[in-house]
Design an enzyme around this catalytic site. Structure first.
Site, mmCIF file in Angstrom:
data_model
loop_
_atom_site.group_PDB
_atom_site.id
_atom_site.type_symbol
_atom_site.label_atom_id
_atom_site.label_comp_id
_atom_site.label_asym_id
_atom_site.label_seq_id
_atom_site.Cartn_x
_atom_site.Cartn_y
_atom_site.Cartn_z
ATOM 1 N N THR A 187 0.843 -1.189 0.000
ATOM 2 C CA THR A 187 0.000 0.000 0.000
ATOM 3 C C THR A 187 0.881 1.243 0.000
ATOM 4 O OG1 THR A 187 -1.942 0.998 1.044
ATOM 5 C CG2 THR A 187 -0.280 0.126 2.538
ATOM 6 N N ASN A 188 0.329 2.408 0.324
ATOM 7 C CA ASN A 188 1.110 3.650 0.357
ATOM 8 C C ASN A 188 0.587 4.546 1.480
ATOM 9 O OD1 ASN A 188 -1.057 5.437 -0.743
ATOM 10 N ND2 ASN A 188 -0.856 4.017 -2.474
ATOM 11 N N ARG A 189 1.184 5.742 1.618
ATOM 12 C CA ARG A 189 0.907 6.583 2.791
ATOM 13 C C ARG A 189 -0.310 7.490 2.640
ATOM 14 N NH1 ARG A 189 5.913 9.782 3.149
ATOM 15 N NH2 ARG A 189 4.485 11.122 4.302
ATOM 16 N N ALA A 192 -4.747 7.387 -4.458
ATOM 17 C CA ALA A 192 -3.351 6.992 -4.683
ATOM 18 C C ALA A 192 -3.363 5.501 -4.999
ATOM 19 C CB ALA A 192 -2.529 7.283 -3.443
#
Ligand code: CTP
Length: 210
Positions: free
Chosen positions: A21-23, A88
């Protein structure tokens, strides 16, 4: 008008207990959904996993993976006047997702990744969307040239470009400072809360060209 907004990160499973995943916190997308609703528009918010409360009066669709977000956007586009793709989305996902938890073994392992479907890039060419299309570009360098390139390639009306090399704005922050990149001009928006930035973006997205 009817808005479709994507928000948050996606999660791409590696095995039943792990994912990539991402932030992204989802704050910018949720602020956009709240702002559009505040201005009296109908809003569908398609979101990856976040900790945020869904703004009142917004139709909410929860997804996890890029593939699920792609299918939700495709299936909910009917009657949409403005689409703002703020999520995102993971660009790559593991080729194989095992049905059992991976066990520790070799000192080094290789995780093979494949591209996820490009939702923004499919809007015009695959889904035949003819409404207003707004994309986001999170960059660490050459922010404006990359955004101009994305604007053309993905046939957007404008791109919201932000510099994610700064920790005080953008990813996982409460404030943002962005530039709206149009085909022939730029509109810089001063640093402000994501709620205020969202209102300005909605304002620009609802201007009907004369
Ligand atoms: N996006 C999308 N589907 C994906 C990846 C991104 O819809 N699979 C959307 C995001 O919601 C955002 C924009 O595309 O609006 C961001 O584009 P990005 O992935 O940064 O652009 P690319 O042109 O794929 O290039 P790069 O990652 O190299 O910047």
């Amino acid at each position: 008008m009817k808005f479709l907004i994507t928000a948050g990160p996606t999660r791409e499973p590696i095995d039943p207990v792990r994912y990539l995943t991402n932030r992204s916190s989802g704050r910018m997308g949720y602020a956009l959904a709240g702002a559009a609703r505040h201005e009296g528009h109908e809003v569908v918010l398609i979101s990856g996993p976040t900790r945020l409360d869904v703004p009142a009066g917004v139709d909410f669709v929860q997804v996890e993976t890029a593939q699920q977000m792609y299918e939700a956007v495709r299936d909910l586009l009917r009657g949409v006047d403005v689409a703002i793709l703020c999520a995102a989305v993971a660009d790559y996902r593991p080729v194989v997702c095992g049905s059992q938890k991976m066990k520790k073994g070799a000192d080094r392992i290789v995780l093979e990744l494949e591209k996820t479907p490009d939702i923004l890039g499919s809007m015009r060419s695959v889904f035949g969307f003819t409404g207003k299309l707004v994309g986001f570009a999170a960059e660490t360098n050459d922010v404006i040239p990359y955004a101009q390139d994305k604007l053309q390639r993905k046939q957007c009306d404008f791109i919201v470009a932000n510099d994610v090399s700064r920790s005080d704005i953008g990813f996982d922050a409460r404030e943002n400072e962005v530039t709206l990149v149009f085909p022939h001009h730029l509109v810089p928006l001063e640093k402000d809360t994501k709620e205020q930035i969202a209102l300005r973006i909605i304002e620009h997205a609802t201007i009907v060209p004369s």
